[in-house]
Motif scaffolding. Structure first.
Motif, short mmCIF file in Angstrom:
data_model
loop_
_atom_site.label_atom_id
_atom_site.label_comp_id
_atom_site.label_asym_id
_atom_site.label_seq_id
_atom_site.Cartn_x
_atom_site.Cartn_y
_atom_site.Cartn_z
N GLU A 59 24.73 -13.62 -1.94
CA GLU A 59 23.11 -13.16 -1.62
C GLU A 59 22.73 -12.12 -1.41
OE1 GLU A 59 20.66 -15.45 -2.34
OE2 GLU A 59 21.30 -17.39 -2.11
N ASN A 60 21.85 -11.59 -2.13
CA ASN A 60 21.38 -9.97 -2.17
C ASN A 60 19.85 -10.28 -1.90
OD1 ASN A 60 20.76 -7.48 -2.24
ND2 ASN A 60 22.40 -7.10 -3.88
N LEU A 61 19.30 -10.12 -0.93
CA LEU A 61 17.98 -10.33 -0.98
C LEU A 61 17.06 -9.29 -0.20
CD1 LEU A 61 17.94 -13.74 0.98
CD2 LEU A 61 17.62 -13.57 -1.58
N ASN A 62 15.90 -8.73 -0.46
CA ASN A 62 15.10 -8.02 0.09
C ASN A 62 14.24 -8.45 1.39
OD1 ASN A 62 13.54 -5.51 0.76
ND2 ASN A 62 12.23 -5.54 -0.99
N LEU A 63 14.22 -7.97 2.59
CA LEU A 63 13.75 -8.35 3.67
C LEU A 63 12.32 -8.04 3.79
CD1 LEU A 63 16.64 -8.39 6.26
CD2 LEU A 63 15.93 -10.44 4.87
N ASN A 64 12.08 -6.94 3.21
CA ASN A 64 10.68 -6.40 3.35
C ASN A 64 9.60 -7.23 2.62
OD1 ASN A 64 12.52 -3.78 3.95
ND2 ASN A 64 10.98 -4.08 5.39
N GLY A 65 8.49 -7.35 3.19
CA GLY A 65 7.22 -7.90 2.23
C GLY A 65 6.82 -6.97 1.23
N ARG A 66 5.88 -7.28 0.51
CA ARG A 66 5.35 -6.78 -0.55
C ARG A 66 4.31 -5.66 -0.11
NH1 ARG A 66 2.35 -10.25 -5.06
NH2 ARG A 66 4.41 -10.75 -5.33
N GLY A 67 4.53 -4.45 -0.49
CA GLY A 67 3.50 -3.40 -0.04
C GLY A 67 4.36 -2.60 0.90
N TRP A 78 17.25 -11.10 26.24
CA TRP A 78 16.00 -10.66 25.94
C TRP A 78 16.12 -9.38 24.74
CZ3 TRP A 78 13.22 -7.76 30.66
CH2 TRP A 78 11.99 -7.28 30.36
N LEU A 79 15.24 -9.33 23.75
CA LEU A 79 15.32 -8.56 22.44
C LEU A 79 14.31 -7.60 22.54
CD1 LEU A 79 16.72 -7.72 19.81
CD2 LEU A 79 15.47 -9.59 18.87
N PHE A 80 14.39 -6.32 22.28
CA PHE A 80 13.53 -5.43 22.31
C PHE A 80 13.50 -4.88 20.71
CE2 PHE A 80 13.70 -4.91 26.63
CZ PHE A 80 12.42 -4.68 27.22
N TYR A 81 12.61 -5.05 19.88
CA TYR A 81 12.48 -4.96 18.47
C TYR A 81 11.35 -4.14 17.96
CZ TYR A 81 12.32 -5.44 13.27
OH TYR A 81 12.38 -5.37 11.93
N GLY A 82 11.68 -3.20 17.00
CA GLY A 82 10.66 -2.39 16.25
C GLY A 82 10.64 -2.12 14.81
N ASP A 83 9.85 -1.90 14.37
CA ASP A 83 9.60 -1.33 13.06
C ASP A 83 8.14 -0.86 12.73
OD1 ASP A 83 10.45 -0.93 10.34
OD2 ASP A 83 11.95 -2.35 10.37
N GLN A 84 8.05 -0.51 11.48
CA GLN A 84 6.58 -0.03 11.28
C GLN A 84 5.69 -1.15 11.17
OE1 GLN A 84 6.91 2.26 7.45
NE2 GLN A 84 8.15 3.82 8.32
N HIS A 85 5.48 -2.05 10.38
CA HIS A 85 4.50 -2.95 10.11
C HIS A 85 5.09 -4.43 10.49
CE1 HIS A 85 1.84 0.07 8.56
NE2 HIS A 85 2.69 0.35 7.76
N PHE A 86 3.98 -5.09 11.26
CA PHE A 86 4.42 -6.54 11.45
C PHE A 86 4.40 -7.48 10.28
CE2 PHE A 86 2.61 -10.77 12.32
CZ PHE A 86 3.48 -11.44 13.18
N SER A 87 3.37 -7.05 9.44
CA SER A 87 3.29 -8.16 8.20
C SER A 87 4.37 -7.77 7.29
CB SER A 87 1.85 -7.95 7.55
OG SER A 87 1.73 -6.52 7.32
N THR A 88 4.79 -6.72 7.09
CA THR A 88 6.02 -6.46 5.94
C THR A 88 7.29 -6.06 6.41
OG1 THR A 88 5.37 -4.07 5.90
CG2 THR A 88 4.17 -5.62 4.40
#
Length: 607
Positions: A246-254, A492-502
């Motif tokens: 499998e080779n999938l893009n995890l990020n949402g559109r935009g 306990w997991l601390f996670y971060g990125d740019q946008h919640f929705s994508t």
């Protein structure tokens, strides 16, 4: 070679005995016999009649210790793997070996050691790896003892694309000499393609130790010991051609980002891994860059070039695609290129006093830039590829548990694209995975074990995982493993990125694990969803009292991701929390973190 009376000094009966015996000997038996015969030759005095009388025992011969201490400092496990291999070779030759991480070594014992081998990588900008910090500090302190009886040798791993190449190994080598130690063999500094120089270092050290203990050199035996270490299973030097499932893009559109989730089959390979290990992938250079380089140099794509010391040949285009690194410039490479051309401009760039100009030029440029900027057309393809670095594998933290996904391995790879110097640039492996690898195709892979980033043996021990972006990958493996084994400790997991929705990687899986109790709690930080940028370290500070309570309960802290910024900020935040919540001074908080590292309660997989 089969012995015969005509090609040896033996009679027929002796030839028959030797031909029956020699093929049955193990490698270690042949090495021992080689040393034994050499020692006999060195001690015997041949008389005129040809008889060799028994040599008298030397009353003043020095006593050479057969004990060897092998210390390693390793961030990703490479130095540790080489240290284990070296230890095995020494044991086959009859040496008594003590193998230890520098973090586990009792510094007070250093004075007692006669034979010391140091295998160490350099991390970041010339820094020791985490498990070498305390020993490095001890050795460079006033408490370090005089070591006049010590014989030592250093194998240093590094990367010539960094300014302070192999600095930690150089530090150890210099300091051990300053303290009075004598070198068994010269230090060897290894670039990313370390197999051959590491093998040569092992051979040199084994020869030196064998010579000292037997009174004669056994170079051929030592070399045989190194060569006999080839493992039958797939490895870094013999990668497995693994099918992509499998080779999938995890990020949402935009989203501004593209993060690939790659599932790879290991069926039939017998490759084994644990959570915390890495997958090595040998990538392919971008065909467009290869074609542009060949055109710029006026070469012919089908010209055959030699690709290794064995004399194997491959077409130039295939060699540049698969065998050589062409996207990174280093000072040693430019120095080699300067020898092949009369370009005054390149000589001037390498001149003393222009170090900052050289550093600025190298940053962000590739081989095509170099040949265009300095008009290198005319250098033959054979001469040019002979000075290039071998294509290094890219290491990715494994994002799966083999218990949850038998015969599979998953990785999480963020695609790197950017523009500089008027050209589009890209990560070699990440763009290959994003654009040119489809399900059903294969990749050359191997497992890089990382003993320094592992779940606790006691499943009830609390764990705190800090992994923004793709740094969360190993924690998907951790929780998958804990779900399969029924671990009961808090997590306990601390996670971060740019946008919640994508950009919330593996969101559904975290939510399921939270619901099922596999993950006790999770705090997230999405930096671009608010006016004020919020990162994982801010969430840690908000929960400082609870986080410190977990530390006091014996929790292990794991950090994965960017070393230059994120890991530094998280480290500083941990120190602040310990200082504030524990009532410590800044020095005491730093010591607290150091003890955690020594106790393997603070583990980092940073890059």
């Amino acid at each position: 070679m089969v012995l015969q009376v005509t090609n040896s000094p033996f009679n027929q009966e002796q030839v028959e005995l030797l031909n029956r015996l020699l093929p049955t000997l193990t490698e270690s038996q042949r090495i021992w016999l080689n040393g034994y015969l050499a020692a006999l030759q060195g001690s015997a005095v041949v008389t005129a009649s040809g008889a060799a009388p028994v040599a008298p025992l030397a009353t003043n011969a020095p006593v050479i210790s057969k004990e060897v201490t092998v210390l390693f400092g390793s961030q990703t496990g490479k130095s540790q793997g080489l240290a284990k291999k070296m230890s095995k070779k020494l044991e086959e030759l009859g040496f008594q070996v003590t193998l230890s991480s520098m973090a586990d070594f009792k510094s007070n014992n250093l004075k007692k050691i006669q034979n010391l081998l140091v295998l160490v990588s350099t991390h970041g900008e010339g820094d020791p790896p985490d498990n070498a910090i305390s020993f490095h500090e001890f050795l460079h302190s006033k408490r370090a003892p005089k070591l006049e009886d010590l014989r030592f040798s250093v194998l240093s791993l590094g990367d010539t694309s960094y300014e302070l190449f192999c600095q930690t190994g150089k530090d150890f080598d210099k300091r051990l000499e300053e303290l009075g130690g004598k070198r068994l063999a010269p230090r060897v500094d290894c670039d990313v393609d370390f197999d051959e120089p590491a093998a040569e270092w092992m051979s040199s050290v084994l020869s030196s130790l064998s010579e000292a203990s037997s009174g004669s050199t056994v170079v051929s035996g030592a070399q045989a010991a190194v060569e006999s270490g080839t493992e039958s299973e797939y490895s870094r030097t013999n990668p497995f051609q693994a099918e992509v499932l499998e080779n999938l893009n995890l990020n949402g559109r935009g989203s501004d980002r593209e993060t690939r989730h790659i599932e790879i089959s290991l069926e039939g390979s017998n490759l084994q891994y644990e959570p915390g290990d890495c997958l090595g992938i040998y990538p392919e250079n971008h065909p467009r860059l290869v074609d542009e380089l060949i055109e710029a140099m006026g070469w012919k794509a089908e010209e055959l070039v030699t690709i290794n010391k064995n004399g194997d040949k491959r077409s130039l285009r295939e060699a540049l695609l698969h065998n050589y690194e062409i996207t990174v410039l280093t000072k040693p490479l430019l120095e080699q290129v300067a020898k092949l051309t009369s370009s005054n401009g390149l000589q001037e760039l390498l001149a003393a006093g222009r170090e900052q100009d050289l550093k600025t030029y190298i940053n962000g440029r590739d081989l095509l830039d170099l040949v265009q900027d300095y008009s290198l057309k005319g250098v033959s393809a054979g001469e040019f590829v002979a000075i290039l670095r071998k294509m290094p594998a890219r290491l990715y933290s494994i994002a799966s548990s083999s218990k949850a996904f038998p015969d599979e391995v998953h990785v999480t790879v963020r695609t790197v694209r950017y523009e500089t110097q008027g050209r589009e640039r890209y990560g070699v492996c990440s763009v290959q995975l994003a654009e040119r690898i489809k399900s059903g195709e294969t990749l050359p892979v191997y497992i890089q074990n990382n003993p320094n980033f592992k779940l606790p043996e006691n499943s009830e021990t609390p764990i705190i995982m800090i992994g923004p972006g793709t740094g969360v990958a190993p924690f998907r493996a951790f929780l998958g493993e804990r779900e399969e084994t029924g671990a009961e400790g808090k997590s306990w997991l601390f996670y971060g990125d740019q946008h919640f929705s994508t950009d919330f990687l593996y969101q559904i899986e975290w939510q399921k694990w939270l619901k099922d109790g596999v993950l006790t709690r999770m705090d997230v930080a999405f930096s671009r969803d608010t006016d004020q940028k919020v990162y994982v370290q801010h969430r840690m500070l908000e929960k400082s009292a609870e986080l410190y309570k977990w530390l006091q309960e014996g929790a292990i802290v794991y950090v994965c991701g960017d070393e230059k910024k994120m890991a530094h900020d998280v480290h500083a935040t941990l120190a602040t929390i310990i200082e504030q919540e524990g009532g410590f001074s800044s020095e005491e908080a730093a010591e607290y973190l150091t003890r955690m590292q020594q106790q393997k309660r603070y583990q980092r997989d940073v890059y």
